[in-house]
Design an enzyme around this catalytic site. Structure first.
Site, PDB file in Angstrom:
ATOM      1  N   ARG A 104     -26.341 -27.488   9.101  1.00  0.00           N
ATOM      2  CA  ARG A 104     -27.357 -26.989  10.032  1.00  0.00           C
ATOM      3  C   ARG A 104     -28.414 -27.801   9.579  1.00  0.00           C
ATOM      4  O   ARG A 104     -28.868 -27.644   8.467  1.00  0.00           O
ATOM      5  CB  ARG A 104     -27.581 -25.602  10.198  1.00  0.00           C
ATOM      6  CG  ARG A 104     -28.353 -25.286  11.557  1.00  0.00           C
ATOM      7  CD  ARG A 104     -28.407 -23.591  11.382  1.00  0.00           C
ATOM      8  NE  ARG A 104     -29.155 -23.095  10.314  1.00  0.00           N
ATOM      9  CZ  ARG A 104     -30.024 -21.831  10.561  1.00  0.00           C
ATOM     10  NH1 ARG A 104     -29.754 -21.400  11.588  1.00  0.00           N
ATOM     11  NH2 ARG A 104     -30.621 -21.545   9.580  1.00  0.00           N
ATOM     12  N   THR A 108     -34.168 -29.444  12.731  1.00  0.00           N
ATOM     13  CA  THR A 108     -33.843 -29.184  14.146  1.00  0.00           C
ATOM     14  C   THR A 108     -33.020 -27.861  14.537  1.00  0.00           C
ATOM     15  O   THR A 108     -32.974 -27.507  15.477  1.00  0.00           O
ATOM     16  CB  THR A 108     -33.066 -30.180  14.804  1.00  0.00           C
ATOM     17  OG1 THR A 108     -31.921 -30.386  14.122  1.00  0.00           O
ATOM     18  CG2 THR A 108     -34.002 -31.470  14.643  1.00  0.00           C
ATOM     19  N   ASP A 200     -28.974 -17.128   2.465  1.00  0.00           N
ATOM     20  CA  ASP A 200     -28.092 -18.548   2.749  1.00  0.00           C
ATOM     21  C   ASP A 200     -26.740 -18.282   2.147  1.00  0.00           C
ATOM     22  O   ASP A 200     -26.755 -18.032   0.989  1.00  0.00           O
ATOM     23  CB  ASP A 200     -28.752 -19.501   2.280  1.00  0.00           C
ATOM     24  CG  ASP A 200     -28.102 -21.152   2.635  1.00  0.00           C
ATOM     25  OD1 ASP A 200     -26.827 -21.009   2.416  1.00  0.00           O
ATOM     26  OD2 ASP A 200     -28.731 -21.726   3.035  1.00  0.00           O
ATOM     27  N   ASP A 203     -25.158 -20.959  -0.180  1.00  0.00           N
ATOM     28  CA  ASP A 203     -25.880 -20.946  -1.584  1.00  0.00           C
ATOM     29  C   ASP A 203     -25.577 -19.870  -2.323  1.00  0.00           C
ATOM     30  O   ASP A 203     -25.257 -19.993  -3.644  1.00  0.00           O
ATOM     31  CB  ASP A 203     -27.516 -20.966  -1.393  1.00  0.00           C
ATOM     32  CG  ASP A 203     -27.895 -22.413  -1.100  1.00  0.00           C
ATOM     33  OD1 ASP A 203     -27.010 -23.335  -1.169  1.00  0.00           O
ATOM     34  OD2 ASP A 203     -29.087 -22.439  -0.556  1.00  0.00           O
TER      35      ASP A 203
HETATM   36  C1  PRP Z   1     -24.919 -21.787   7.409  1.00  0.00           C
HETATM   37  C2  PRP Z   1     -23.794 -20.974   8.083  1.00  0.00           C
HETATM   38  C3  PRP Z   1     -23.364 -21.330   9.429  1.00  0.00           C
HETATM   39  C4  PRP Z   1     -24.701 -21.772   9.960  1.00  0.00           C
HETATM   40  C5  PRP Z   1     -25.122 -20.448  10.834  1.00  0.00           C
HETATM   41  O1  PRP Z   1     -24.413 -22.978   7.465  1.00  0.00           O
HETATM   42  O2  PRP Z   1     -22.818 -21.093   7.085  1.00  0.00           O
HETATM   43  O3  PRP Z   1     -22.566 -22.362   9.380  1.00  0.00           O
HETATM   44  O4  PRP Z   1     -25.621 -22.160   8.822  1.00  0.00           O
HETATM   45  O5  PRP Z   1     -26.125 -21.203  11.634  1.00  0.00           O
HETATM   46  P1  PRP Z   1     -26.038 -21.382  12.933  1.00  0.00           P
HETATM   47  O6  PRP Z   1     -25.501 -20.404  13.881  1.00  0.00           O
HETATM   48  O7  PRP Z   1     -27.686 -21.474  13.389  1.00  0.00           O
HETATM   49  O8  PRP Z   1     -25.587 -22.815  13.247  1.00  0.00           O
HETATM   50  P2  PRP Z   1     -25.413 -24.463   6.545  1.00  0.00           P
HETATM   51  O9  PRP Z   1     -25.754 -25.263   7.783  1.00  0.00           O
HETATM   52  O10 PRP Z   1     -26.492 -23.708   5.860  1.00  0.00           O
HETATM   53  O11 PRP Z   1     -24.365 -24.960   5.731  1.00  0.00           O
HETATM   54  P3  PRP Z   1     -23.442 -24.661   4.432  1.00  0.00           P
HETATM   55  O12 PRP Z   1     -22.296 -23.668   4.795  1.00  0.00           O
HETATM   56  O13 PRP Z   1     -22.862 -26.039   4.022  1.00  0.00           O
HETATM   57  O14 PRP Z   1     -24.342 -24.029   3.401  1.00  0.00           O
HETATM   58  N1  URA Z   2     -27.205 -19.609   7.699  1.00  0.00           N
HETATM   59  C1  URA Z   2     -27.289 -18.826   6.720  1.00  0.00           C
HETATM   60  O1  URA Z   2     -26.496 -18.957   5.536  1.00  0.00           O
HETATM   61  N2  URA Z   2     -27.826 -17.654   6.760  1.00  0.00           N
HETATM   62  C2  URA Z   2     -28.716 -17.423   7.911  1.00  0.00           C
HETATM   63  O2  URA Z   2     -29.520 -16.319   8.050  1.00  0.00           O
HETATM   64  C3  URA Z   2     -28.736 -18.349   8.767  1.00  0.00           C
HETATM   65  C4  URA Z   2     -27.810 -19.308   8.806  1.00  0.00           C
END
Ligand code: PRP
Ligand code: URA
Length: 209
Positions: A104, A108, A200, A203
């Site tokens: 994400r 944006t 997160d 993380d």
């Molecule tokens: C996080 C999470 C989802 C997304 C949710 O991923 O694991 O995939 O955000 O947010 P949304 O519903 O607003 O799209 P992230 O983009 O942080 O990537 P990662 O899993 O690689 O840490």
């Molecule tokens: N992605 C995450 O990992 N946590 C949130 O709360 C939203 C998006």
């Protein structure tokens, strides 16, 4: 028409509370996400169709049952969706696993796709897309678009925690899919984080920051 299921099983709720806790470290977080995925999968598979078979026990022939119907596939959204895969595959070891890589954009909040690799027979499988967090819904919607464009027909979405905004967005974009969650939270904050959420997910699973 798809439905939204919130699992209220006491074990799921108890473990989710520990997952949410900011003092829970990476090792315990990872183990608990795995356990909750198994428990959620146990609930999800309750309605799987069965067929009658006969099996020879050491003493007689038993009329028994085995799973019938479509084979399963698990599609984690990278990265954080990976944390739910082993917990599912423990129960369904024959499931094939595809991957959709999305992150994400922090400015944006829009999903950016960087990797897709799917089983060759996805159109014949019941697919479960996994991601611990359903926030704005952008990532899940994009991942489901991506696999539908490659032939997927029967899809459900399994998340640990969802915001109402994300649930509504997915329902509108993909009214055909069931959404399974362990916790339905209050709202998103201005940075698109789920409140109260768990922070997160990627993380916390992988120990990055
Ligand atoms: C996080 C999470 C989802 C997304 C949710 O991923 O694991 O995939 O955000 O947010 P949304 O519903 O607003 O799209 P992230 O983009 O942080 O990537 P990662 O899993 O690689 O840490
Ligand atoms: N992605 C995450 O990992 N946590 C949130 O709360 C939203 C998006």
């Amino acid at each position: 028409m798809g439905k939204v299921y919130v699992f209220d099983h006491p074990l799921i709720q108890h473990k989710l509370t520990i997952i949410r806790d900011k003092n829970t470290g990476t090792k315990a977080f990872r183990e608990l996400v795995d356990e909750v995925a198994t428990l959620m999968m146990y609930e999800i598979t309750r309605e799987l169709p069965l067929e009658d078979v006969e099996v020879e026990t050491p003493v007689a022939t038993a009329k028994s049952k085995v799973l019938a119907g479509k084979k399963l596939g698990v599609i984690p959204i990278l990265r954080a969706g990976l944390g739910m895969v082993d917990g599912i595959v423990k129960l369904i070891p024959a499931a094939k696993i595809g991957h959709v890589g999305l992150y994400r954009d922090p400015e944006t909040l829009k999903p950016v796709e960087y990797y897709v690799k799917l089983p060759s027979d996805i159109e014949e499988r019941e697919l479960i897309v996994t991601d611990p967090m359903l926030a704005t819904g952008g990532s899940a919607i994009e991942a489901i678009n991506s696999i539908k464009n490659r032939g997927a027909k029967q899809i459900s979405l399994m998340c640990l925690i969802a915001a109402p905004e994300g649930v509504e967005a997915v329902k509108e974009a993909h009214p055909d899919i069931n959404i399974y969650v362990a916790g339905l939270d209050e709202k998103l904050n201005e940075k698109g984080y789920i409140i109260p959420g768990l922070g997160d997910a990627g993380d916390r699973l992988f120990g990055t920051k």
